[in-house]
Design a protein around this motif. Sequence first.
Motif, PDB file in Angstrom:
ATOM      1  N   CYS A  31       4.163   2.145   1.088  1.00 25.50           N
ATOM      2  CA  CYS A  31       4.179   1.394   2.520  1.00 25.50           C
ATOM      3  C   CYS A  31       5.360   1.815   3.318  1.00 25.50           C
ATOM      4  O   CYS A  31       6.624   1.653   2.691  1.00 25.50           O
ATOM      5  CB  CYS A  31       4.412  -0.142   1.859  1.00 25.50           C
ATOM      6  N   THR A  33       6.539   0.405   5.991  1.00 27.29           N
ATOM      7  CA  THR A  33       7.296  -0.789   6.342  1.00 27.29           C
ATOM      8  C   THR A  33       8.243  -1.330   5.427  1.00 27.29           C
ATOM      9  O   THR A  33       9.543  -1.399   5.475  1.00 27.29           O
ATOM     10  CB  THR A  33       6.379  -2.050   6.933  1.00 27.29           C
ATOM     11  N   CYS A  34       7.803  -1.338   4.089  1.00 25.54           N
ATOM     12  CA  CYS A  34       8.590  -1.533   2.991  1.00 25.54           C
ATOM     13  C   CYS A  34       9.316  -0.373   2.443  1.00 25.54           C
ATOM     14  O   CYS A  34      10.443  -0.325   1.690  1.00 25.54           O
ATOM     15  CB  CYS A  34       7.752  -2.211   1.957  1.00 25.54           C
ATOM     16  N   SER A  38       4.286  -0.385  -3.095  1.00 22.97           N
ATOM     17  CA  SER A  38       4.209  -1.816  -3.411  1.00 22.97           C
ATOM     18  C   SER A  38       2.871  -2.083  -3.946  1.00 22.97           C
ATOM     19  O   SER A  38       1.801  -1.238  -3.795  1.00 22.97           O
ATOM     20  CB  SER A  38       4.411  -2.597  -2.121  1.00 22.97           C
ATOM     21  N   GLU A  50      -3.763  -2.789   2.098  1.00 21.10           N
ATOM     22  CA  GLU A  50      -2.999  -3.907   2.724  1.00 21.10           C
ATOM     23  C   GLU A  50      -1.766  -4.215   1.677  1.00 21.10           C
ATOM     24  O   GLU A  50      -2.124  -4.623   0.663  1.00 21.10           O
ATOM     25  CB  GLU A  50      -3.744  -5.142   3.326  1.00 21.10           C
ATOM     26  N   CYS A  51      -0.673  -3.923   2.203  1.00 23.40           N
ATOM     27  CA  CYS A  51       0.628  -4.366   1.585  1.00 23.40           C
ATOM     28  C   CYS A  51       0.495  -5.763   1.171  1.00 23.40           C
ATOM     29  O   CYS A  51       0.371  -6.423   1.968  1.00 23.40           O
ATOM     30  CB  CYS A  51       1.891  -3.810   2.053  1.00 23.40           C
ATOM     31  N   LYS A  53       3.321  -7.538   0.379  1.00 21.69           N
ATOM     32  CA  LYS A  53       4.455  -8.095   0.875  1.00 21.69           C
ATOM     33  C   LYS A  53       4.494  -8.347   2.311  1.00 21.69           C
ATOM     34  O   LYS A  53       4.825  -9.274   2.874  1.00 21.69           O
ATOM     35  CB  LYS A  53       5.417  -7.137   0.624  1.00 21.69           C
ATOM     36  N   CYS A  54       4.019  -7.054   2.823  1.00 26.25           N
ATOM     37  CA  CYS A  54       4.279  -7.149   4.574  1.00 26.25           C
ATOM     38  C   CYS A  54       2.923  -7.099   5.170  1.00 26.25           C
ATOM     39  O   CYS A  54       3.064  -7.192   6.735  1.00 26.25           O
ATOM     40  CB  CYS A  54       5.212  -6.055   4.888  1.00 26.25           C
ATOM     41  N   ARG A  55       1.875  -7.083   4.519  1.00 25.40           N
ATOM     42  CA  ARG A  55       0.688  -7.000   5.266  1.00 25.40           C
ATOM     43  C   ARG A  55       0.324  -5.609   6.093  1.00 25.40           C
ATOM     44  O   ARG A  55      -0.678  -5.513   6.837  1.00 25.40           O
ATOM     45  CB  ARG A  55       0.219  -8.085   6.143  1.00 25.40           C
ATOM     46  N   ARG A  56       1.127  -4.588   6.012  1.00 24.75           N
ATOM     47  CA  ARG A  56       0.955  -3.364   6.783  1.00 24.75           C
ATOM     48  C   ARG A  56      -0.349  -2.739   5.965  1.00 24.75           C
ATOM     49  O   ARG A  56      -0.475  -2.678   4.923  1.00 24.75           O
ATOM     50  CB  ARG A  56       2.282  -2.443   6.482  1.00 24.75           C
TER      51      ARG A  56
END
Length: 308
Positions: A31, A33-34, A38, A50-51, A53-56
Amino acid sequence: MNIIEFITHFPDEESCEIYLKGHRETTGIYCKTCSGFSKQYWFSASKFFECSKCRRRTSLKAGTVMESSNLSLHTWFTALLLMSATKKGFSCLEFQRQLGLKRYETAFNLMHKIRTVMGKRDDLYLLNGMVEYDEAYVEKATKRMVQDRLKRGKGSQKQAIVAVASESTPLEDPLSGKKGRHCGFFKLKVLGDVTRESVEVFVKESIDPKSVLFTDKNPAYVNLEKMVENHIKVKSSYESANGDLNWVHTAISNLKRNLLGIYHMVSEKHLQSYLNEFAYKLNRRYFGDKLFDRLFIASVYPYVQHSE
Ligand SMILES: [Zn+2]
């Protein structure tokens, strides 16, 4: 994987998607973003991860060599098969024809992307043990020759310089006592010139400092003894079959035959790309029809993320 197995495993786009998704889930999805791997959820209707944690969202092709390509996965997979199917390789025209691509440029870019991946894969390793080194001089296409193909012969004096190194382990036949050398991995890189600086950059990037290096007596090699465990200068051995530089010289002859036979003449701009393919196949010469699997793994490996 041979062609029959390929047709059975990958008859269509969906089978390629399932395979790529399975592979990516096994190796982990990065991911951005992270900034790490993840837990991800798969959305089958829209075909993205989709992550948790952050939904990216991460597409199936993101982070692989196929990212930002409009070609189907099925075309990519078939391209990987073709690139791994023969020892010598395809000409771009033949590759375009086999894949049914409309434009030559599409085929050209596809081949070069795969060759870049081959180079990146080999860049992950350093040569070690006993290593031979020498330079090759290969004919290159110049602009004038491309513009006027008839003048090819006259303009062919210009040559590109290629640094060639090979792992080379001494062997002795216990029965006959005959001595020889066994070759391991190879590295081939375009070298702008044979100066101390250029050669040292190649040695630093390609050869483990604990190696024993064999070269001829070129003055450009004067500082190499400081870069490796031991630097042994030998007589250039083009004449003798079991000389200390035998494997680099064998590779150089094969390279020249390969470039002339399939690609006729390569411009210096694209030469590294052809060297990547040549070295990749040479280094995996015993893989046989497992080469497709290796090339697939190399193609979806997230190089950029790992080097960040
Ligand atoms: Zn995330």
